[in-house]
Design a protein around this motif. Structure first.
Motif, PDB file in Angstrom:
ATOM      1  N   ARG A 190      18.092 -24.196  35.565  1.00 38.40           N
ATOM      2  CA  ARG A 190      17.570 -25.006  34.442  1.00 38.40           C
ATOM      3  C   ARG A 190      16.579 -24.188  33.616  1.00 38.40           C
ATOM      4  O   ARG A 190      16.647 -24.162  32.391  1.00 38.40           O
ATOM      5  CB  ARG A 190      16.865 -26.266  34.962  1.00 38.40           C
ATOM      6  N   LYS A 191      15.644 -23.501  34.348  1.00 37.91           N
ATOM      7  CA  LYS A 191      14.644 -22.684  33.648  1.00 37.91           C
ATOM      8  C   LYS A 191      15.306 -21.535  32.899  1.00 37.91           C
ATOM      9  O   LYS A 191      14.976 -21.258  31.737  1.00 37.91           O
ATOM     10  CB  LYS A 191      13.640 -22.114  34.658  1.00 37.91           C
ATOM     11  N   ASP A 194      16.758 -22.375  29.693  1.00 37.59           N
ATOM     12  CA  ASP A 194      15.784 -22.903  28.718  1.00 37.59           C
ATOM     13  C   ASP A 194      15.929 -24.400  28.468  1.00 37.59           C
ATOM     14  O   ASP A 194      15.688 -24.879  27.358  1.00 37.59           O
ATOM     15  CB  ASP A 194      15.895 -22.159  27.365  1.00 37.59           C
ATOM     16  N   GLU A 196      14.780 -28.236  28.627  1.00 35.96           N
ATOM     17  CA  GLU A 196      13.489 -28.929  28.669  1.00 35.96           C
ATOM     18  C   GLU A 196      13.332 -29.601  30.036  1.00 35.96           C
ATOM     19  O   GLU A 196      14.327 -29.932  30.693  1.00 35.96           O
ATOM     20  CB  GLU A 196      13.426 -30.004  27.569  1.00 35.96           C
ATOM     21  N   ARG A 241      25.445 -22.628  31.974  1.00 37.93           N
ATOM     22  CA  ARG A 241      25.114 -21.487  32.830  1.00 37.93           C
ATOM     23  C   ARG A 241      25.760 -21.687  34.192  1.00 37.93           C
ATOM     24  O   ARG A 241      25.743 -22.791  34.726  1.00 37.93           O
ATOM     25  CB  ARG A 241      23.585 -21.372  32.978  1.00 37.93           C
ATOM     26  N   ARG A 258      23.683 -29.117  29.844  1.00 43.16           N
ATOM     27  CA  ARG A 258      22.776 -30.113  29.291  1.00 43.16           C
ATOM     28  C   ARG A 258      23.583 -31.286  28.781  1.00 43.16           C
ATOM     29  O   ARG A 258      24.629 -31.109  28.139  1.00 43.16           O
ATOM     30  CB  ARG A 258      21.952 -29.488  28.165  1.00 43.16           C
TER      31      ARG A 258
END
Length: 261
Positions: A190-191, A194, A196, A241, A258
């Motif tokens: 997730r990080k 990028d 939120e 990703r 997302r």
């Protein structure tokens, strides 16, 4: 409370927190020594109670310790029980020159110390022995104490505190550990993508049977931890990703996407 009572309460709190830190430090060291990642939950630790290591004090901070080292519970034993065996040996290098002819009888006395004497020595760092009509004072470097655990347990010591760690892993504990590993990898993805912090995601995964079973068992928890609206198995996971991971001898491919809400 009076100033005296407040001071005593502060000292009690400091003592409990010191115990929590020491027990956590020993347990994390034991995990490290046998290569069991802290994300893998374990069933229990045993804390040896004695001078300065009171059952009530440890019990008061048990939740903090369990969270820190990822064990399900803490049990207590007194002295050298069936799980923890302590042996004591005189430090010949340290004592030889000082004691001369007394060295041999002192070494014999040290090797047969009872639990109470060992506890006292660990708590105070000194011990007086009556040997051949003479009193011999022993300091912190004069006695070597080692602890051993029975099969399935690892034992560690620090600052007069002895802890045994149960390293047996049941299928449920293994499954929970694998689910935690999956969550850790998803959060990192997730990080890296990028996203939120509040973004909802869809997760696709392909995994070896053991990991697939663990994800199935803990699916609701994984979704909740990662803000996933979907967690689905796919032959070829795809998303914004995707990455493949090896966890011990198991493999897992994850993809995160997302979700527009």
């Amino acid at each position: 409370p009076t100033p005296g009572e407040a001071g005593a309460a502060d000292r009690d709190l400091d003592h409990r927190m010191d115990l929590a830190r020491t027990i956590s430090s020993i347990t994390l060291g034991l995990r490290n020594s046998c290569g069991i990642n802290v994300r893998q939950p374990l069933a229990r630790i045993l804390v040896v109670t004695g001078v300065g290591v009171e059952r009530e004090a440890v019990a008061a901070v048990a939740d903090i310790i369990c969270d820190e080292v990822n064990v399900k519970g803490i049990e207590f034993v007194e002295g050298s029980s069936g799980v923890v065996s302590r042996t004591t040996k005189a430090n010949f290098k340290q004592l030889g020159k000082r004691l001369g002819a007394l060295m041999k009888p002192v070494a014999a006395a040290v090797s047969t110390l009872d639990d109470e004497s060992v506890d006292r020595f660990l708590a105070t760092g000194s011990l007086a022995l009556d040997v051949d009509g003479q009193t011999v004072e022993l300091g912190p470097d004069d006695i070597e104490i080692s602890s051993e655990g029975i099969a399935g347990w690892l034992v560690g010591q620090e600052s007069g505190v002895t802890v045994a760690l149960d390293v047996a892993r049941t299928p449920d504990l293994v499954a929970e550990g694998l689910a935690r590993e999956a969550v850790n990898r998803i959060q990192n993805m997730r990080k890296a993508a990028d996203f939120e912090v509040t973004d909802r995601i869809r997760i696709e995964f392909a995994a070896s049977p053991l990991i697939e079973s663990a994800i199935g068992q803990f699916a609701a928890w994984i979704r909740n931890e990662t803000l996933a609206v979907e967690l689905v198995r796919a032959d070829r996971p795809s998303g914004d990703r995707s990455e493949t991971f090896d966890i011990d001898s198991e493999q897992m491919t994850l993809a995160v996407r997302r979700v527009k809400t």
